[in-house]
Design a protein around this motif. Structure first.
Motif, PDB file in Angstrom:
ATOM      1  N   HIS A 127       0.524  -1.228  -0.156  1.00  0.00           N
ATOM      2  CA  HIS A 127      -0.204  -0.109  -0.027  1.00  0.00           C
ATOM      3  C   HIS A 127       0.982   1.172  -0.150  1.00  0.00           C
ATOM      4  O   HIS A 127       1.939   0.820   0.237  1.00  0.00           O
ATOM      5  CB  HIS A 127      -0.566   0.080   1.975  1.00  0.00           C
ATOM      6  N   ALA A 187      -2.688   7.942   6.491  1.00  0.00           N
ATOM      7  CA  ALA A 187      -2.646   6.450   6.450  1.00  0.00           C
ATOM      8  C   ALA A 187      -3.210   6.273   7.948  1.00  0.00           C
ATOM      9  O   ALA A 187      -3.733   4.809   8.066  1.00  0.00           O
ATOM     10  CB  ALA A 187      -0.827   6.257   6.949  1.00  0.00           C
ATOM     11  N   VAL A 199       2.816   0.187   4.630  1.00  0.00           N
ATOM     12  CA  VAL A 199       2.267   1.484   4.202  1.00  0.00           C
ATOM     13  C   VAL A 199       4.244   2.007   3.249  1.00  0.00           C
ATOM     14  O   VAL A 199       4.820   2.136   4.438  1.00  0.00           O
ATOM     15  CB  VAL A 199       1.679   2.256   4.373  1.00  0.00           C
TER      16      VAL A 199
END
Length: 511
Positions: free
Chosen positions: A7, A129, A105
């Motif tokens: 991600h 996030a 992430v």
């Protein structure tokens, strides 16, 4: 072959959206294809990732690599997806565990030698996030301090792709590399500026304090050398420290603008003083690719100072009219809308005519009347009507200089204490309302039965409205200034003196 995903974060203004980066290896012709609406900088990631992986000791698979950025309908901008793309591709090739890469992430731009460059907008990206439920983020080492300012998330700072692979479990030997850091720019707000430096101009100093107490906009008109720029530069020093929410917002705007945020969040109100050649897009924000905040957004919770205001393009000045009312800037594009905060204090300074000597007294103005009218008419009436305090500033005389030398002047620290006290008084009165400052209060609320001032108190204000000296918007703004004057002087409710002073600060009308 294999598939892996991780991600990253796509920013539109200050809002961030989670992007799933999927990498698939197939047995087609060799190459890498990036899909999912990448812009030009992101489309070039294929070459950066391939060279960075090779120079990090883990060359990409020689088969066909397809990288999908999902959701596909969301346009992605910038080079901050490089790290996520590289790790997804290497996880698909079983160089690192796909489960480890998928749980983090990744944000960062790759250099060709595998090092990670600091990425603009790191702070709002990490905030996004956290908001979207992730608890671990991997960023360039040069952004680690900035990312760590966000509570509730684990920050992994890595200096290179090789270091990132080792952290995810790759069996590689560690190699020291030089950490790439963003250049640290000096803050334009000078904390050493003090009101004690200002000689004379007692009315202007009072206007500064009232403006700071209520968050009011200010317009100063006067000849060159009257001290307009000196006064405006000292306004941020009178404002209280930023609240935690304001500090996070100002720091995020600073990060999104490409300026480093290190060690701590910004705690002092910002000052933006653009040159008069600025364009409308640079003032309110925009850009052909990624939408960036303009000077008005970067001045949020601080001061936007426009020196020599008539020299600014009319379209630039009028672009500020809507943000002054709403406190928000919306940049519309065909495929996206970006929103930025715009709760700033506008300070305009202008000469009275092109030569600057009209009304100076000590020198003769050479400008014809039509030229003077045209010069000041560059600042439109609707914009001026949104300025709460409009003051004429005169040059300091020798008598004022001698009086100032005898002392009795107010320091910025003392003035800030007065402003903090006035804002606390206003906050207590406005508790339970959507507002915290007098400048934000609506006219109907000020004229409600509970807050309405008596007829004897507003008599001079009513006469000014009847004879066309002020508009209804100006009427409400004078009431707001009157409440700020009362808060600053410790009066429970404005009386005729406070309203008269507010009317004078608005239009120079004697009571």
């Amino acid at each position: 072959m294999s598939l892996a995903r991780t991600h990253s974060v796509a920013l539109i203004g200050l809002a961030g959206s989670l992007v799933e980066v999927e990498a698939d290896i197939s047995s087609q012709l060799p190459g890498m294809r990036l899909i999912g609406l990448p812009d030009a900088a992101l489309a070039e990631a294929a070459e950066r990732v391939r060279a960075a992986a090779k120079n990090s000791g883990c060359a990409l698979n020689g088969h066909r690599l397809t990288v999908n950025l999902s959701p596909a309908a969301l346009r992605k901008h910038g080079s901050g997806f490089d790290l996520a793309i590289a790790l997804a591709c290497l996880a698909a090739d079983n160089v690192v565990p796909a489960a480890s890469v998928g749980a983090v992430v990744h944000i960062g731009e790759l250099a060709l030698d595998g090092r990670l460059r600091p990425t603009p907008g790191m702070l709002p990206a990490v905030i996004a996030a956290v908001r979207l439920g992730h608890r671990t983020v991997m960023v360039p080492a040069g952004n680690a301090e900035e990312a760590a300012l966000v509570p509730g998330i684990r920050v992994v700072g890595v200096a290179s792709l090789r270091e990132a692979l080792i952290w995810h479990g790759a069996r590689l030997e560690h190699q020291e590399v030089e950490v790439l850091c963003a250049p640290v720019e000096d803050d334009p707000v000078d904390d050493n500026l003090d009101l004690l430096d200002v000689v004379g101009n007692d009315e202007a100093i009072l206007a500064l304090q009232v403006a700071a107490a209520g968050g009011h906009h200010l317009f100063m008109l006067g000849p060159p050398g009257a001290g307009k720029t000196m006064l405006a530069a000292r306004l941020p020093g009178l404002l209280p420290d930023l609240s935690p929410a304001e500090s996070l917002e100002v720091s995020s705007l600073r990060s999104l603008s490409g300026r480093a945020v290190v060690r701590s969040l910004v705690t002092r109100p910002p000052l933006e003083a653009p040159h008069h050649t600025i364009t409308a897009a640079a003032m309110v924000g925009g850009g052909s690719g990624q939408i960036r905040p303009g000077a008005a957004a970067r001045a949020s919770h601080g001061v936007l100072f426009l020196d020599e205001a008539p020299e600014f393009a009319g379209a630039v000045l009028d672009a500020l009219r809507q943000p002054l009312e709403s406190g928000r800037i919306s940049i519309h594009r065909a495929n996206a809308v970006a929103h930025f905060p715009a709760r700033f204090q506008l300070v305009l300074a202008a000469n009275p005519c092109p030569c600057g000597q009209y009304g100076a007294g000590d020198q003769e103005c050479t400008c014809p009347p039509n030229s003077r009218r045209r010069y000041l008419a560059r600042i439109s009436g609707p914009l001026l009507d949104r300025i709460d305090i409009q003051l004429t500033v005169s040059r300091v005389t020798a008598a004022q200089l001698r009086i100032a030398a005898d002392g009795g002047r107010l320091s910025s620290a003392a003035a800030r204490n007065n402003v903090v006290g006035a804002r606390q008084t206003a906050a207590e009165r406005l508790a339970g309302t959507p507002w915290t400052l007098n400048s934000q209060v609506s006219g109907p609320w000020l004229r409600s039965p509970e807050m309405r001032l008596g007829a004897p108190v507003t008599a001079m204000l009513d006469r000014a409205l009847e004879r066309g000296g002020i508009t209804m918007r100006g009427y409400d703004r004078i009431l707001r200034v009157a409440w700020s004057v009362a808060d600053l002087t410790g009066v429970a409710r404005p009386g005729p003196d406070e309203v008269g002073q507010a009317l004078y600060l608005r239009k120079g009308m004697a009571s």
